[in-house]
Design a protein around this motif. Sequence first.
Motif, PDB file in Angstrom:
ATOM      1  N   HIS A  46     -10.143  11.251  21.616  1.00  0.00           N
ATOM      2  CA  HIS A  46      -9.638  10.022  21.889  1.00  0.00           C
ATOM      3  C   HIS A  46      -9.244   9.338  20.679  1.00  0.00           C
ATOM      4  N   ILE A  47      -9.693   9.570  19.521  1.00  0.00           N
ATOM      5  CA  ILE A  47      -9.401   9.140  18.331  1.00  0.00           C
ATOM      6  C   ILE A  47      -7.994   9.715  17.703  1.00  0.00           C
ATOM      7  N   ARG A  48      -7.822  11.026  18.106  1.00  0.00           N
ATOM      8  CA  ARG A  48      -6.680  11.834  17.909  1.00  0.00           C
ATOM      9  C   ARG A  48      -5.561  11.122  18.674  1.00  0.00           C
ATOM     10  N   ASP A  49      -5.800  10.718  19.892  1.00  0.00           N
ATOM     11  CA  ASP A  49      -4.656  10.193  20.636  1.00  0.00           C
ATOM     12  C   ASP A  49      -4.311   8.932  20.266  1.00  0.00           C
ATOM     13  N   ARG A  50      -5.129   8.123  19.259  1.00  0.00           N
ATOM     14  CA  ARG A  50      -4.902   6.813  18.949  1.00  0.00           C
ATOM     15  C   ARG A  50      -4.206   6.741  17.570  1.00  0.00           C
ATOM     16  N   LEU A  51      -4.081   7.815  16.754  1.00  0.00           N
ATOM     17  CA  LEU A  51      -3.622   7.766  15.574  1.00  0.00           C
ATOM     18  C   LEU A  51      -2.346   6.980  15.294  1.00  0.00           C
ATOM     19  N   ALA A  52      -1.274   7.098  16.118  1.00  0.00           N
ATOM     20  CA  ALA A  52      -0.041   6.516  16.056  1.00  0.00           C
ATOM     21  C   ALA A  52      -0.204   4.952  16.205  1.00  0.00           C
ATOM     22  N   SER A  53      -1.358   4.349  16.610  1.00  0.00           N
ATOM     23  CA  SER A  53      -1.391   3.125  16.999  1.00  0.00           C
ATOM     24  C   SER A  53      -1.464   2.272  15.610  1.00  0.00           C
ATOM     25  N   SER A  54      -2.077   2.843  14.661  1.00  0.00           N
ATOM     26  CA  SER A  54      -2.072   2.039  13.453  1.00  0.00           C
ATOM     27  C   SER A  54      -1.670   2.896  12.235  1.00  0.00           C
ATOM     28  N   ARG A  55      -0.962   2.156  11.248  1.00  0.00           N
ATOM     29  CA  ARG A  55      -0.601   3.082   9.980  1.00  0.00           C
ATOM     30  C   ARG A  55      -1.908   3.266   9.314  1.00  0.00           C
ATOM     31  N   ILE A  56      -2.712   2.312   9.322  1.00  0.00           N
ATOM     32  CA  ILE A  56      -4.174   2.730   8.598  1.00  0.00           C
ATOM     33  C   ILE A  56      -4.532   4.055   8.499  1.00  0.00           C
ATOM     34  N   PHE A  57      -4.877   4.667   9.923  1.00  0.00           N
ATOM     35  CA  PHE A  57      -5.370   5.945   9.838  1.00  0.00           C
ATOM     36  C   PHE A  57      -4.811   7.291   9.133  1.00  0.00           C
ATOM     37  N   ARG A  58      -3.606   6.999   8.727  1.00  0.00           N
ATOM     38  CA  ARG A  58      -3.096   8.114   7.664  1.00  0.00           C
ATOM     39  C   ARG A  58      -2.072   7.718   6.656  1.00  0.00           C
ATOM     40  N   GLU A  59      -2.572   6.608   6.092  1.00  0.00           N
ATOM     41  CA  GLU A  59      -2.218   6.095   5.121  1.00  0.00           C
ATOM     42  C   GLU A  59      -3.034   6.273   3.692  1.00  0.00           C
ATOM     43  N   ARG A  60      -2.866   7.004   2.716  1.00  0.00           N
ATOM     44  CA  ARG A  60      -3.799   6.900   1.504  1.00  0.00           C
ATOM     45  C   ARG A  60      -3.208   6.170   0.325  1.00  0.00           C
ATOM     46  N   LEU A  61      -4.101   6.140  -0.660  1.00  0.00           N
ATOM     47  CA  LEU A  61      -3.682   5.056  -1.869  1.00  0.00           C
ATOM     48  C   LEU A  61      -3.400   5.991  -2.981  1.00  0.00           C
ATOM     49  N   VAL A  62      -2.214   5.458  -3.593  1.00  0.00           N
ATOM     50  CA  VAL A  62      -1.648   6.153  -4.908  1.00  0.00           C
ATOM     51  C   VAL A  62      -1.820   5.012  -5.816  1.00  0.00           C
ATOM     52  N   GLU A  63      -2.416   5.396  -7.006  1.00  0.00           N
ATOM     53  CA  GLU A  63      -2.562   4.194  -8.062  1.00  0.00           C
ATOM     54  C   GLU A  63      -1.678   4.504  -9.263  1.00  0.00           C
ATOM     55  N   PRO A  64      -1.062   3.570  -9.813  1.00  0.00           N
ATOM     56  CA  PRO A  64      -0.178   3.903 -11.189  1.00  0.00           C
ATOM     57  C   PRO A  64      -1.053   3.782 -12.088  1.00  0.00           C
ATOM     58  N   PRO A  65      -0.558   4.526 -13.398  1.00  0.00           N
ATOM     59  CA  PRO A  65      -1.611   4.646 -14.631  1.00  0.00           C
ATOM     60  C   PRO A  65      -1.771   3.376 -15.137  1.00  0.00           C
ATOM     61  N   ILE A  66      -2.895   3.039 -15.735  1.00  0.00           N
ATOM     62  CA  ILE A  66      -3.869   1.913 -16.322  1.00  0.00           C
ATOM     63  C   ILE A  66      -3.251   0.806 -15.921  1.00  0.00           C
ATOM     64  N   GLY A  67      -3.348   0.646 -14.595  1.00  0.00           N
ATOM     65  CA  GLY A  67      -2.918  -0.665 -13.733  1.00  0.00           C
ATOM     66  C   GLY A  67      -1.618  -1.072 -14.241  1.00  0.00           C
ATOM     67  N   LEU A  68      -0.526  -0.659 -14.437  1.00  0.00           N
ATOM     68  CA  LEU A  68       0.574  -1.201 -14.847  1.00  0.00           C
ATOM     69  C   LEU A  68       1.538  -1.781 -13.773  1.00  0.00           C
ATOM     70  N   ALA A  69       0.862  -1.378 -12.424  1.00  0.00           N
ATOM     71  CA  ALA A  69       1.397  -1.975 -11.191  1.00  0.00           C
ATOM     72  C   ALA A  69       0.178  -1.821 -10.027  1.00  0.00           C
ATOM     73  N   HIS A  70       0.246  -2.686  -9.095  1.00  0.00           N
ATOM     74  CA  HIS A  70      -0.575  -2.496  -8.023  1.00  0.00           C
ATOM     75  C   HIS A  70      -0.387  -1.234  -7.235  1.00  0.00           C
ATOM     76  N   PRO A  71      -1.502  -0.551  -6.963  1.00  0.00           N
ATOM     77  CA  PRO A  71      -1.447   0.445  -5.997  1.00  0.00           C
ATOM     78  C   PRO A  71      -0.564   0.395  -4.692  1.00  0.00           C
ATOM     79  N   CYS A  72      -0.262   1.677  -4.144  1.00  0.00           N
ATOM     80  CA  CYS A  72       0.856   1.650  -3.082  1.00  0.00           C
ATOM     81  C   CYS A  72      -0.015   2.365  -1.776  1.00  0.00           C
TER      82      CYS A  72
END
Length: 517
Positions: A46-72
Amino acid sequence: MRRLSALDASFIYLEDDHSPMHIGGVYLMDAATAPKGFSYEMFHAHIRDRLASSRIFRERLVEPPIGLAHPCWINDPGFQLDRHLPRLSLPAPGGRRELMHVAAHVFGEVLDRRRPLWSLSFVEEVNGVDGFAPGSYAMISKVHHAAVDGGSGVELMAALLDISPVPGRVEHDDWQPEEIPGSLALVGGAWAGMGRKSKELGQVLGEVARGAARIYGARRAERIDPPPTLLSAPRTRLNRAVSSSRTFWGTDFDFERYRALRRQVPGVTVNDVVLCQCAGALRAYLAERDELPRKSLIAMTPVSVRQERDRGKMGNQVSAMLADLATDEPDPLRRLLRIRRGTTGSKVYASAMPAHRIAEFIPSETLAAAARVYTRMRLGGRHRPFFNLIITNVPGPSTPLYLAGARLGAQFGMAPIIDGLGLMVVVLTHAGRLSISLTSCYRVVPDPDHLAHLMDAALIDLERSVAAAPADSLRIDDEDLPDAERGDDAAPALQRLRRASRDLDRAIATLDRRLRE
């Protein structure tokens, strides 16, 4: 690649091992409503079938060095669904106490930032919860607060739940992974947006000016009193440094009881009744320990500023208001009327100042450094509290919801605590029920089940106090009512306020145009 707002990024910067910054909930499904049965494999599918319903499910965080910008956020190149769907079993007898203890343990674990920041734990052997058939199951959700607020969290769960026992249509999935960007791309994109921010500054200053004008006009019309100020709350056990071990408990009530009180006391809202109930329980809890302060407790209540155009967007769209809980008032009815007068004014202030937008103009490295110093030096429990606790009220649908055919029988919300703010109260409504959930730690509230029991007693006391009161004592003064309920004597002042607001709008539009040029 989508950059976090300053407010969203602050939840990343504030996170530490003793203060995970995710929100979540416990969802109880009754086995009796799933005649075809249910299993972990069905849940996984059921969860696998709903992954496309929200980008949250497959987006991960990437962080710039030493806080020079907000993460993406980026589409996770290494996404694996199994990592996000733990399978758990309740120890015997599988009752409410065991479920709440398991949930507290799950909530105390920090999410892995190398993966999308969420998990859905499937809990089996729910055999001893009153009102649920043996063999029922639960789902414990966790999503990082940097990705969702209360409103978008409801939207996320709506992506998983259906309004009928027959699961809805599976959305088309065109998701593609992304490569992890290098440091130069992460920092360069943020600096490239500085020009756009300078243009937006005029708009934000305009919003601040309009908000200040509304507050000034409202006070001139003698409609409101200013709300409590930051750092005016008394010191209590709720404002100690927190430990890493969590305590959690949820209880629910018939929503009609709150509607009845709202009808009996003109001008009072359901949220006012909830605040009064929480105030009564906290007053009793602290008094039992001989720790009730003479000064009233102050609660912060988030106020959603999410608009229709923001539906489906990640992140936080909230402001906040401070509410005097009148815990120095022993009479429940008088306490309710005081809370109502206070929330009327606080809402004007909360809607007038766009704090979530002003934060965007704080340099990312400054915001990151300040948050990390505050968290790692454990400063939260050492100064006078900004406020004593947070009470957040998230309305849900009035109709039943289903997960893969099984009906949602009860839900309880969770939100993070930090040093100096050791109790979080989450209020949810759904299908004629209102739940109150308590998140804390053993150092602050070691017995949340007892505090939940006091919530029940506080609501009963309020109902009795209202029922016994003469009709004229239930009236709220005319000056404290919303505009639509006031008499004609306020009309001239309100008309002057509206004219001044229109003049200010024109001046701000001119300023904004010149800044753009």
